[in-house]
Write an enzyme that holds these catalytic residues in place. Structure first.
Site, PDB file in Angstrom:
ATOM      1  N   ALA A 136     110.850 -14.292 -18.047  1.00 36.64           N
ATOM      2  CA  ALA A 136     109.567 -13.692 -17.674  1.00 36.64           C
ATOM      3  C   ALA A 136     109.002 -14.418 -16.468  1.00 36.64           C
ATOM      4  CB  ALA A 136     108.581 -13.804 -18.837  1.00 36.64           C
ATOM      5  N   THR A 196     103.531 -13.962 -26.508  1.00 38.58           N
ATOM      6  CA  THR A 196     102.554 -15.041 -26.365  1.00 38.58           C
ATOM      7  C   THR A 196     101.270 -14.705 -27.111  1.00 38.58           C
ATOM      8  OG1 THR A 196     101.049 -16.037 -24.757  1.00 38.58           O
ATOM      9  CG2 THR A 196     102.013 -13.954 -24.127  1.00 38.58           C
ATOM     10  N   ASP A 197     100.531 -15.743 -27.499  1.00 34.57           N
ATOM     11  CA  ASP A 197      99.230 -15.507 -28.144  1.00 34.57           C
ATOM     12  C   ASP A 197      98.238 -14.850 -27.181  1.00 34.57           C
ATOM     13  OD1 ASP A 197      98.844 -17.706 -26.452  1.00 34.57           O
ATOM     14  OD2 ASP A 197      97.833 -18.943 -27.950  1.00 34.57           O
ATOM     15  N   GLU A 198      98.548 -14.911 -25.871  1.00 35.41           N
ATOM     16  CA  GLU A 198      97.578 -14.391 -24.898  1.00 35.41           C
ATOM     17  C   GLU A 198      97.409 -12.870 -24.986  1.00 35.41           C
ATOM     18  OE1 GLU A 198      97.679 -16.133 -21.015  1.00 35.41           O
ATOM     19  OE2 GLU A 198      98.728 -17.907 -21.734  1.00 35.41           O
ATOM     20  N   TYR A 240      99.245 -11.113 -16.476  1.00 41.21           N
ATOM     21  CA  TYR A 240     100.350 -11.731 -17.234  1.00 41.21           C
ATOM     22  C   TYR A 240     100.325 -11.263 -18.689  1.00 41.21           C
ATOM     23  CZ  TYR A 240     102.664 -15.186 -20.205  1.00 41.21           C
ATOM     24  OH  TYR A 240     103.425 -15.792 -21.185  1.00 41.21           O
ATOM     25  N   PHE A 287     111.670 -23.368 -18.800  1.00 41.41           N
ATOM     26  CA  PHE A 287     111.204 -24.493 -19.617  1.00 41.41           C
ATOM     27  C   PHE A 287     111.611 -24.324 -21.085  1.00 41.41           C
ATOM     28  CE2 PHE A 287     107.339 -25.812 -22.191  1.00 41.41           C
ATOM     29  CZ  PHE A 287     107.786 -27.098 -22.404  1.00 41.41           C
ATOM     30  N   LYS A 328     102.962  -8.854 -20.859  1.00 44.21           N
ATOM     31  CA  LYS A 328     103.618  -9.268 -22.104  1.00 44.21           C
ATOM     32  C   LYS A 328     103.284  -8.287 -23.231  1.00 44.21           C
ATOM     33  CE  LYS A 328     105.709 -12.613 -22.682  1.00 44.21           C
ATOM     34  NZ  LYS A 328     107.166 -12.873 -22.489  1.00 44.21           N
ATOM     35  N   ASP A 344     119.433 -10.631 -12.572  1.00 42.81           N
ATOM     36  CA  ASP A 344     118.085 -10.148 -12.868  1.00 42.81           C
ATOM     37  C   ASP A 344     118.122  -9.287 -14.129  1.00 42.81           C
ATOM     38  OD1 ASP A 344     115.620  -8.720 -12.819  1.00 42.81           O
ATOM     39  OD2 ASP A 344     115.490  -9.068 -10.657  1.00 42.81           O
TER      40      ASP A 344
END
Ligand code: NAD
Length: 341
Positions: free
Chosen positions: A84, A138-140, A164, A12, A168, A60
């Site tokens: 990812a 990511t903010d996560e 996840y 995306f 990260k 990969d």
């Protein structure tokens, strides 16, 4: 001519990133390494295939032999690492896949970049330092905020709550270590939730669009009160562009739009727009909204302090949530590609 390796360029954000770079830097040579998982949308890159400065490699990122061979063949100047496994629900079902792709894959890329750039013949130290490894995190990784006021700031500790975000965060630690130990020129980005054209429909916004237009239940976890900050994918691309060219080595940057919404209000906004653009005969799309069990490891709220990226490289988002979501819903009414169908 700069040569850039973009991993996950068929995903995306990757497709938007490639289109962004192609348009603004037609003299860059772009190599897209992607193994085309379920989340990839290679059709979105069809126009790039006619560009002599673009090359797609199906493979990969954790294949060390392949990645090293690509460095030897293309002599990359920079890496933008996006590839990812990216969906929290899937990470709860198959965490080891996330470790393999997100952690091992990142380690393989770092090692190949370091070996190639450090050992490249006849280059001064300054040339090694000029090669940039941009890691899209990511903010996560910060974990959850449990109040409605606090913002995550870059120096805060990483407290990931699901496989996840843990994978990260693990990859981030490796990126940081290659900067600190070997002097690799690294930049880490921590972006909030992205939305825009062509996102796979397991994510909240395309899921709501898909279910609404298929007249299926729109299932929200818990009571739909989790809060996310929604960043338009083109604003993420402009941030990556600035950080690739102007970010400071060894730094992390939060990227957020300050557009905090509950999942329920996002679903309502989409349904209300659909009521206007493609009304149903006897009901509103909001009647399709239902609730299911909260997912394990769910974080209540993410929100970022973005002063660092604004002040140091002059970035700011240009698309507000209402404008962006309206464009997306209008697009979805005429073309199901808008939401990954
Ligand atoms: P995505 O799932 O849409 O795309 C991921 C891409 O990576 C796919 O094309 C897939 O084929 C490819 N890929 C997966 N495993 C691979 C492997 N082993 N080797 C090569 N390619 C592989 O993800 P996205 O939403 O485009 O996210 C891109 C990056 O941005 C990810 O690193 C993600 O963690 C990060 N991110 C995403 C968001 C968001 O809201 N989407 C927010 C912050 C950060």
């Amino acid at each position: 001519m700069r040569k850039i390796l973009i991993t996950g360029g068929a995903g995306f954000i990757g497709t938007h990133c490639l289109q962004w770079l192609e348009k603004r830097y037609p003299h860059y040579f772009l190599v897209n390494l992607d193994n085309l998982t379920y989340a990839a949308r290679p059709d979105a890159l069809e126009s790039l295939h006619h560009n002599p400065n673009y090359c797609f490699v199906r493979g990969d990122i954790s294949d060390s032999g392949l990645v090293k061979a690509l460095f030897q063949r293309f002599h990359f100047d920079h890496v933008i690492h996006l590839a990812a496994e990216s969906h929290v629900d899937r990470s709860i079902v198959d965490p080891l896949l996330f470790v393999q792709t997100n952690v091992t894959g990142t380690a393989v890329l770092l090692q190949a970049a370091y070996e190639y750039w450090f050992e490249a013949p006849n280059q001064p130290k300054s040339a090694f330092e000029a090669h940039r490894f941009l890691y899209v995190s990511t903010d996560e990784v910060y974990g959850a905020l449990n109040d409605n006021h606090t913002l995550f700031v870059e120096p805060m500790p990483l407290v990931p709550n699901n496989p996840y975000s843990a994978s990260k965060a693990g990859a981030e630690c490796l990126v940081r270590s290659y900067g600190h130990t070997y002097g690799l020129n690294t930049v880490i980005t921590r972006s909030t939730n992205n939305y825009g054209f062509g996102q796979y429909r397991e994510k909240l916004i395309p899921m709501v669009l898909h279910c609404a237009l298929a007249d299926e239940p729109i299932l929200l976890h818990g009571t739909g009160d989790s809060i996310r900050d929604w960043l338009h994918v083109s604003d993420h691309c402009s941030a990556m562009d600035l950080l690739l060219h102007k970010g400071q080595p060894g730094q992390c940057y939060n990227i957020g739009a300050g557009m905090e919404r509950t999942n329920l209000s996002v679903a309502h906004a989409i349904c209300t727009l659909l009521d206007a653009y493609k009304p149903l005969k006897n009901k509103s799309y909001t009647s399709l909204i239902e609730f299911c069990a909260e997912r394990p490891g769910q974080d209540r709220r993410y929100a970022l302090d973005t002063r660092k990226i604004r002040e140091s490289v002059g970035w700011k988002p240009s698309i507000g949530f209402e404008e962006g979501i309206q464009q997306l819903v209008q697009g979805a009414v005429v073309c199901s590609d808008a939401y990954g169908d």
